[in-house]
Structures are given as C-alpha cells and as structure tokens.
Design a protein around this motif. Structure first.
Motif, mmCIF file in Angstrom:
data_model
loop_
_atom_site.group_PDB
_atom_site.id
_atom_site.type_symbol
_atom_site.label_atom_id
_atom_site.label_comp_id
_atom_site.label_asym_id
_atom_site.label_seq_id
_atom_site.Cartn_x
_atom_site.Cartn_y
_atom_site.Cartn_z
ATOM 1 N N GLY A 249 0.789 -1.209 0.000
ATOM 2 C CA GLY A 249 0.000 0.000 0.000
ATOM 3 C C GLY A 249 0.820 1.257 0.000
ATOM 4 O O GLY A 249 2.043 1.232 0.017
ATOM 5 N N LEU A 250 0.116 2.344 -0.003
ATOM 6 C CA LEU A 250 0.782 3.638 -0.100
ATOM 7 C C LEU A 250 1.176 4.126 1.290
ATOM 8 O O LEU A 250 0.672 3.663 2.292
ATOM 9 N N GLY A 251 2.081 5.098 1.303
ATOM 10 C CA GLY A 251 2.405 5.745 2.557
ATOM 11 C C GLY A 251 3.294 4.943 3.474
ATOM 12 O O GLY A 251 3.307 5.184 4.670
ATOM 13 N N GLN A 252 4.061 3.993 2.941
ATOM 14 C CA GLN A 252 5.009 3.268 3.777
ATOM 15 C C GLN A 252 6.302 4.061 3.885
ATOM 16 O O GLN A 252 6.823 4.540 2.900
ATOM 17 N N PRO A 253 6.824 4.207 5.106
ATOM 18 C CA PRO A 253 8.089 4.936 5.250
ATOM 19 C C PRO A 253 9.229 4.152 4.609
ATOM 20 O O PRO A 253 9.229 2.924 4.610
#
Lengths: 111, 114
Positions: free
Chosen positions: B98-102
């Motif tokens: 998914g999106l927004g992984q550091p």
C-alpha cells in the motif's frame, strides 16, 4: 518545472533562531516526507505526513493538502541541526510508492 | 536490528566500464528502491524491486539494470559507464502493501567515473 519545489535553497542562521523551510508540490501524493541528509550522504527520515501537523522534539512539520504546501520548522536551532533538509512526495503506482524529491535546502546554524 | 546496508561505500571506475552496487534491506522489509543523487541535487528514482521483479522504473536508460534476490537484497548494475553517472547511489527499503510506507535509507555508494 519540478514536481517538488523547496525554498530557500540555502539558509544560514544563528543558534537559537526559529527556522522555516517550505515545500510546494504540483502532483497528487500519497504522503509527504521530510528527510535530513548529513555531509556523509546518509538520509534519515524525519516525518511522513498526509494531513495536519506532526511534532518530534524541536521539529514540527505541517501540510496543507488543498494548497499542496508543507513546511518544516525547527525551534531553538542548534549547530548540530546543520544539514540538508529534503522534501519528498510519495507517488503510488499499483500499490507501490516511489519518492519524488525536491532539490533540498542546505541549512547552516552558526554558534 | 541492522538498518539498510550498502556496499561498497566508495568506488572509482573509468568510462565504459561496468559496475555493480549492492544493498541489504532493513530486517523485515521486502521492497527495495534505488535512487541516484548528483552533486547538489535531490535524489532521482531509478527503479523499485518487489518479489524479485522490477515494479516501477524512473527515467533512466537500459544501461541501468537491477536484481532482487530471494532474501530481498538487491543489486544495481550500470553498464558502459559515462562521466555523468558519477553520483551518490542510494538504496531505500520499505514494506510493500500500500501507499504511505516509510522508506529507510542506506548511507549510499559514492561512484566516481574518471
């Protein structure tokens, strides 16, 4: 025109001053990252945010999604804060995320 | 818990040669991204690997290729080196899903082309 623009490119201040670095972006994003890079080259992630405001110690990051703008603030700046600060936006493709970086802001804090 | 490690730290090559850079991701991470950072510039995305396949690619020529191994480590290969390939090459690892992984960065490999 770059997708991510930072200002200023260079900033010199005296110890104790309040520092603001700005970042504007022109594309849809999944998240915005503030990163710190020291002269050796290694990059440290400071914040990842998609709305509102985050605070960690003397660092504060804010983002305005409608205006496509983010700011990084440093309170009570110290010479050890001297580094390059980079804004990057996460762009997702098929569930993956790549980072698109600004050119960085070189911050120098003099004692 | 080891972070992202890259090797070598510095490398000097001449034009026309080939180079291989290596990256071991942070423990538990399965996605590796490579970036090129020219002097005084922000990093530029080269490509990303997940499940041993190239999942995304930036605007880099075919001279830049990569590989991901079953243990999630990765290599970046550059053929027919040009003077303009001189840069800091950064590897970053993250978790897929998914999106927004550091992303966690290594210290980079500084490549100089003579």
């Amino acid at each position: 025109k770059n997708e991510v623009e930072q200002s200023p490119q260079n900033l010199t201040a005296q110890e104790g001053e309040f520092i603001t670095i700005n970042c504007s972006y022109s594309v849809g994003i999944s998240a915005l990252h503030w990163l710190q890079q020291h002269p050796g080259g290694g990059i440290v992630s400071l914040f990842m945010l998609s709305s509102g405001k985050k605070k960690h110690g003397r660092l504060i990051a804010t983002i305005n999604i409608q205006e496509k703008h983010s700011s990084l603030h440093i309170t009570a700046s110290h010479p050890r804060d001297s580094a390059v600060y980079i804004c990057a936006v996460g762009r997702g493709v098929h569930g993956a995320q790549k980072l698109v970086f600004g050119q960085g802001t070189r911050l120098t804090i003099n004692p | 818990d080891a972070g992202v490690t890259q090797s070598p730290t510095h490398l000097i090559k001449t034009r026309g040669q080939q180079v291989t850079l290596r990256c071991s991701p942070k423990s538990g991470h399965d996605t590796v991204s490579w970036y090129q950072q020219a002097l005084g510039q922000g990093p530029q995305f080269i490509f990303q690997y997940y499940e041993e396949e190239e999942r995304q690619r930036g605007n880099f020529p075919d001279r830049f290729s990569g590989h991901q191994f079953p243990n999630y480590s990765s290599e970046l290969n550059v053929n027919a080196l040009l003077l303009g390939d001189s840069a800091l090459y950064l590897c970053a690892s993250s978790l897929a899903g998914g999106l927004g992984q550091p992303q966690h960065f290594g210290d980079g490999t500084r490549l100089s082309i003579l």
